[in-house]
Design a protein around this motif. Sequence first.
Motif, mmCIF file in Angstrom:
data_model
loop_
_atom_site.group_PDB
_atom_site.id
_atom_site.type_symbol
_atom_site.label_atom_id
_atom_site.label_comp_id
_atom_site.label_asym_id
_atom_site.label_seq_id
_atom_site.Cartn_x
_atom_site.Cartn_y
_atom_site.Cartn_z
ATOM 1 N N ASN A 142 0.801 -1.227 0.000
ATOM 2 C CA ASN A 142 0.000 0.000 0.000
ATOM 3 C C ASN A 142 0.830 1.271 0.000
ATOM 4 N N SER A 199 -2.380 7.121 -5.719
ATOM 5 C CA SER A 199 -2.994 5.801 -5.810
ATOM 6 C C SER A 199 -1.945 4.730 -5.549
ATOM 7 N N LEU A 200 -2.374 3.479 -5.564
ATOM 8 C CA LEU A 200 -1.458 2.356 -5.383
ATOM 9 C C LEU A 200 -0.418 2.294 -6.496
ATOM 10 N N SER A 201 -0.720 2.900 -7.641
ATOM 11 C CA SER A 201 0.220 2.924 -8.763
ATOM 12 C C SER A 201 0.992 4.232 -8.844
ATOM 13 N N SER A 207 -5.611 1.459 -8.681
ATOM 14 C CA SER A 207 -4.450 1.098 -9.490
ATOM 15 C C SER A 207 -4.595 1.657 -10.899
ATOM 16 N N GLN A 259 -4.449 -0.080 -13.518
ATOM 17 C CA GLN A 259 -5.242 -1.028 -14.304
ATOM 18 C C GLN A 259 -6.736 -0.843 -14.122
#
Length: 703
Positions: free
Chosen positions: A598, A639-641, A682, A684
């Motif tokens: 995270n 974000s997570l990305s 993410s 994606q």
Amino acid sequence: MSIFRAALFVSVSFCASVASAQDAPALAPDVGTAESDQIIVTGRAQRLYRTETTTVGKSAEDPLDIPQALQVINKDLFADQGARDATDIYRNISGVSFFSYAGVTFRGFRQDQSFYDGMRGNPFIGFSVPQLFNIERVEVLKGPAGLFFGPGSPGGIINYVSKVPGDTSAMRLVATAGNYDRRGISAEATGPVDKDGIVTYRLGGFYEAMNPYRRNTKNVSLIGDGGLAIKTNDGGKLTLQATVYDNDLQANRLRGILTDNDGNFLTDIRWNANEPTDFLHLKSQAYQARYATAIGERVTFDAGVRYFKATETQQYHEPRGLVAGSTDLVAREFRDQIRDVDGLSFSVNLTARVDLLGMEHKFQTGADWYDETSVLHSRILRAGVTPLSLSNPVYTNSARDVARAALLPFTVTDTRTKRQGAYLQDQISLSEAFMLVGGVRYDKFEDAVVNAASYEDDDITFRTGAIYKPRKDVSVYLSWSQSFEPQTAASQNGDVGGPFAPVTGDQFEGGIKTDLFDGRLQANLAAYRIVRKNILQADTSLPPVNGQDQLRPIGEVTSKGFEIDLSTDITANWVALVNYGYNDTKITGTIAGQAITNAVGNRFANAPKHKVGFWTRYQVPAIDAAFAVGGEHVSKRISLSGQTVKPYTIFDASIIKGLGFAELMLRVDNIFDKVYAASGFSAQSGHFPGEPRTFLAELRFQF
């Protein structure tokens, strides 16, 4: 579904018949009361959203006597804000913001644990969100809560307190309508069964359906809730409760909307990767019994048992980012999953006030036990699933994907979790102005993934604090508290270097709480520092064993911040709530090139530095009406990305009008129809969009 609808209809009808059979007494406080037979919205202004005591410390306690920050959100605020589920109330809690589904960011850390009446056993598993229809209040204890609740995140815990049978006959009926084809009805009744009031009951039913703003979606929520309370002895009561949930969500196993790296949505927020035939269906039941009694004037005892069983069935199309070389087509895969979870909790608590050496001691001791089985059946079709356009999505019947996925075998993951713990705390009143608190807890835990890995261990956590009250309505405190979280069972395998000690959390907190002007001004200030250690990371300096990377407990995260909460009666007709939270969470120990879960770089996903919420309500007695406005601001996140999640500010408003025979509420959320991301996920699957402007009307009858 037809059986459940029939049961709901019967419960609503029974509520109405019970209420009509009474001699029209004044409305009971348990349901929401005015001081006459008429509904008077202007008769409930002062101390409207306040709660005098909390059970977040396992016994009824004045918040001023608890050396940690906490908040209590009651049913009056639920009603005025039109809150339906847990996500509707996060804006009222400093230090808490939305992460995903029922998960939140809590003082910088992701957290998704919930307790019901102080016990484990959340019937909203997987990707469903707790509903508030049968909830009296939500208690939030901030920071490590290991002493009373055992293993958990150091950010804090959320405890849902159930509605229980009342001693006075009352009935409430609510009809709901709104945009996105929202329509619903709910009813609840309570009162004595016998003329002496030895046995009391509560019965409720809730139905609501709507077609939300995301394409193809439709939601139907049903809740049936009932309870009996039996006075067993002088000061003693046995409460039996049963609740059944049925959430049928068409095309609503939702992910986000794809964004660019600056956080701009790549298409309209109505876009949905789910086909019209996709679904998520949750059916769950929760049953519990609680006994509480006073033993003399200085001893209290309570014991409880809670069992829940939930099944979440879902078939949906998961977005997997843009197709290589395309700026418009989103790759998808099809998932067919069944989650079966059941859990059994026991809890017992004893409180005794004892005078020793000229000082009053409040001893608390208790124990709890929890056993959960979670089985996931999953099959994923990754090849041959049709991509979906962002600019011009064309949906088809997904029967072909369903049929192809049915040829695949299910992958079964069977997880077993056991928790046992016992605690002891002493709160010593050295004088009327000065108190010391000290407690210790022992926990044993067992985790297993059947046919994969198993692990058991134990841990001890501590909590200490000091409280100084220069006057009875002001409390200054300092505290140190601990938490721990077992490593996942899969990470305890010897091939990856296991077993490993739990992740630990230590918090130092100081603050001031006030209850000034006879409770009309409640203001709280808290500053904290949390250090979370023993986080597992892959150590690339060590060679793999049997193809497994070696893990080491060397990750460390530090969370620092402060929070301000204000609840006040500005005048006899004007109340206001304001909360602000500042948080700075950073990775302070890691291996170069290895990321902590995270986290991106040295920051945590969806952890805002600034979060503000407010709500103010002004009533006009002359026209028997109340007007309210609120808002929320959340600062920039990632974000997570590592994509930017833009800051946002939104506003809401309500009008509540007494009609003599009923009460009418008109509410609008996101008044200016702002397009924003409630949280990031993410690259994606994108960011979770916030709801556009929505309208809600409720007609509330009370008898």
